[in-house]
Design an enzyme around this catalytic site. Structure first.
Site, short mmCIF file in Angstrom:
data_model
loop_
_atom_site.label_atom_id
_atom_site.label_comp_id
_atom_site.label_asym_id
_atom_site.label_seq_id
_atom_site.Cartn_x
_atom_site.Cartn_y
_atom_site.Cartn_z
N ARG A 1 23.21 17.59 -0.65
CA ARG A 1 24.07 18.05 0.31
C ARG A 1 25.49 18.36 0.12
NH1 ARG A 1 23.00 14.34 5.64
NH2 ARG A 1 24.21 12.92 4.03
N HIS B 1 8.68 3.29 -13.55
CA HIS B 1 9.26 3.60 -14.75
C HIS B 1 8.87 2.74 -16.08
CE1 HIS B 1 12.39 0.77 -13.68
NE2 HIS B 1 12.64 0.71 -14.96
N HIS C 1 6.40 -3.00 -10.82
CA HIS C 1 6.49 -3.04 -12.00
C HIS C 1 5.37 -4.17 -12.67
CE1 HIS C 1 9.56 -0.32 -11.58
NE2 HIS C 1 10.63 -1.11 -11.40
N LYS D 1 16.56 -12.52 -9.86
CA LYS D 1 17.99 -11.59 -10.22
C LYS D 1 18.83 -12.83 -10.72
CE LYS D 1 17.32 -7.32 -8.65
NZ LYS D 1 17.30 -6.17 -9.58
N GLU E 1 15.95 -10.66 -14.94
CA GLU E 1 17.08 -9.96 -14.93
C GLU E 1 18.35 -10.81 -14.82
OE1 GLU E 1 16.62 -5.93 -13.37
OE2 GLU E 1 15.66 -7.20 -11.65
C1 BG6 Z 1 14.06 -0.96 -10.52
C2 BG6 Z 1 14.56 -2.10 -9.58
O1 BG6 Z 1 12.95 -0.53 -10.38
O2 BG6 Z 1 13.95 -1.73 -11.70
C3 BG6 Z 1 15.78 -2.78 -9.87
O3 BG6 Z 1 14.69 -1.36 -8.30
C4 BG6 Z 1 15.54 -3.52 -11.54
O4 BG6 Z 1 16.15 -3.83 -9.02
C5 BG6 Z 1 14.95 -2.25 -12.39
O5 BG6 Z 1 16.67 -4.06 -11.66
C6 BG6 Z 1 14.62 -2.94 -13.64
O6 BG6 Z 1 14.34 -1.91 -14.60
P1 BG6 Z 1 14.41 -2.33 -16.17
O7 BG6 Z 1 14.16 -1.06 -16.67
O8 BG6 Z 1 15.76 -2.30 -16.30
O9 BG6 Z 1 13.51 -3.52 -16.08
#
Ligand code: BG6
Length: 479
Positions: free
Chosen positions: A45, A178, A241, A332, A216
């Protein structure tokens, strides 16, 4: 076959585009990996033009200064921007015209990447459809990539699947996770099914326990509090994941590498994940927690019970894994960032050295280090040289960086190339996503009323999580 693919990112002003998607496309372009011309078109946008969009990409691309300047310029020159309000159907008719113009009237394959809020997934796809942008005519393809979260529970995911599949065919829909684009995750199938050493041991007869961690160090940086508070560790990481890692580690060998064969096996194992409602004491199999100070984060409710840490003991009810606990954990603000899978083997059947009556740290394990320091460790025990019989732990290590000495492509690089070439193996099918929600929903239901433990930032989470291990089953890895 078209000689051009347009990658159209909806939500191109967001940080995923500049940080991940554009760099991934550029890297593949720089390495000459595309089968034909690929044009990037940002859609959002903001009142930008091509130049404004390019400036954003340059300013926010993490490695722009390392790019080969001529290639980077050539890439940017084929990068465009079309201002569009995703909720306004008329804007999509204009978008369709702009896209035709940008490819000079050539029939283009199109990839629409939805890097937008989940509420906009469906209206955007409906609007793309309304403008005729999803039609697959004259041999050209039109694909849609959907970022997570795909739904917030089983009901919403089913609804979204149902509505999207009224417009798109399953083979046009790429649900991205991913993690599946990470090299080490792709290696799981190779490691398991290409090597004769390990697969015969990969079952309940020899494996005592599987431990998977996504740890993380980050918290709510980048203004993520608002999103995260409505999500939590289960929906943000565990449901997607982490369960993908479970599926790849536990699935049966597919009959081929065809996307359908792989996804069929994954879905079977996800289906066999035991619902928490079927455990005798569901709450004894989960520990949820929040890091101290979470409720003061911007965007987070001061009375929030959202978990920033979750640990569970899960079971896969099938022939291969019957009775083997899968200990799964993510959090986290933990002391280090690492993702790993540890396959812990049973003790040998007969005691020759020392007493197995006592708890004994299990000597045999395979640790698959997904990130960082990608690699694989085999742990075992050996006799220390010298008089007497002293047994010591030893390790054999394989390290990706040391072995291959080359750049590991980012997950998005691989996944975007797969969308462009039409390979769905590394994307999640509708039934997979639903099975993941079925299990995650059962966990969330079991969690209601369970204590919300607190843990200081930079610690390994609540001590209660250690209790998920049986008496002699070991402990959580710390990096
Ligand atoms: C994302 C989450 O899908 O994956 C994040 O929303 C997370 O909260 C991230 O930090 C972690 O990805 P990676 O590749 O850094 O392990």
């Amino acid at each position: 076959m078209s000689d051009i693919t347009q990658v159209i990112i909806l939500g191109a002003s967001g940080d995923l585009t500049a940080r991940k998607l554009a760099p991934a496309l550029f890297a593949a372009f720089q390495d000459g990996l595309f089968p034909h011309e690929v044009q990037l078109v940002g859609v959002a946008r903001r009142p930008w033009d091509d130049a404004g969009f390019r400036e954003q990409l340059i300013a926010n691309s993490p490695k722009a200064k390392d790019h080969q300047p001529d290639k980077w310029q050539a890439f940017l020159a084929n990068t465009h921007y079309v201002r569009t309000n995703l909720e306004t159907p008329a804007d999509f008719a204009a978008l369709a015209k702009s896209l035709d113009m940008l490819c000079g009237g050539r029939p283009a394959d199109r990839v629409f990447y939805l890097a937008i809020k989940p509420e906009l997934f469906l209206p955007s796809v409906q609007n793309l459809h309304g403008a005729g942008l999803l039609a697959q005519e004259d041999g050209r393809s039109s694909r849609v990539v959907v970022e997570k979260p795909f739904g917030t529970d089983l009901t919403s995911a089913r609804y979204l699947n149902g509505e999207l599949l009224k417009i798109l065919k399953e083979n046009q829909l790429y649900r991205i996770d991913h993690y599946l684009g990470k090299e080490t995750v792709q290696n799981l199938l190779v490691f398991r099914f290409r090597n004769a050493f390990f697969e015969p041991l990969w079952n309940q007869k020899y494996v005592e326990l599987v431990q998977i961690t996504v740890a993380e160090t980050v918290g709510m940086e980048g203004g993520r509090g608002g999103y995260y508070d409505g999500s939590g560790a289960i929906r943000d990481i565990l449901q997607n994941h982490l369960l993908q890692l479970v599926a790849l580690v536990a699935m049966e060998a597919p009959s081929s590498l065809a996307p359908k064969a792989i996804r069929d096996e994954k879905v079977k194992v996800l289906h066999a994940l035991r619902s928490f409602a079927d455990l005798p004491d569901p709450q004894a199999n989960l520990v949820r927690a929040q890091y101290e100070g979470y409720t003061q984060e911007p965007g987070v409710s001061p009375t929030s019970e959202t978990e920033t840490y979750i640990a569970t003991r899960a079971y896969i009810d099938n022939w291969r894994w019957g009775g083997v606990p899968f200990l799964l954990r993510t959090g986290k603000h933990l002391p280090s960032r690492f993702t790993s899978i540890r396959i812990q083997f049973r003790m040998p059947p007969h005691t020759l050295f020392g007493s197995y009556q006592e708890c004994h740290l299990r000597p045999n394990a395979i640790t698959l280090r997904i990130q960082p320091d990608d690699g694989i460790d085999l742990s075992f025990e050996v006799k220390e040289p010298g008089q007497g019989l002293v047994i010591k732990p030893a390790k054999m290590t394989f390290d990706y960086a040391e072995q291959f000495k080359k750049r590991t492509p980012d997950a998005y690089e691989r996944l975007l190339q797969d969308v462009i070439t039409g390979d769905q193996s590394l994307f999640i099918r509708s039934d997979e996503v639903e099975e993941c929600w079925r299990w995650a929903d059962s966990l969330r239901e079991a969690m209601a009323g369970a204590p919300v433990h607190q843990y200081p930032k930079n610690t390994w989470g609540p001590q209660a999580a250690d209790g998920l291990f049986g008496e002699c089953e070991g402990r959580w890895l710390k990096g």
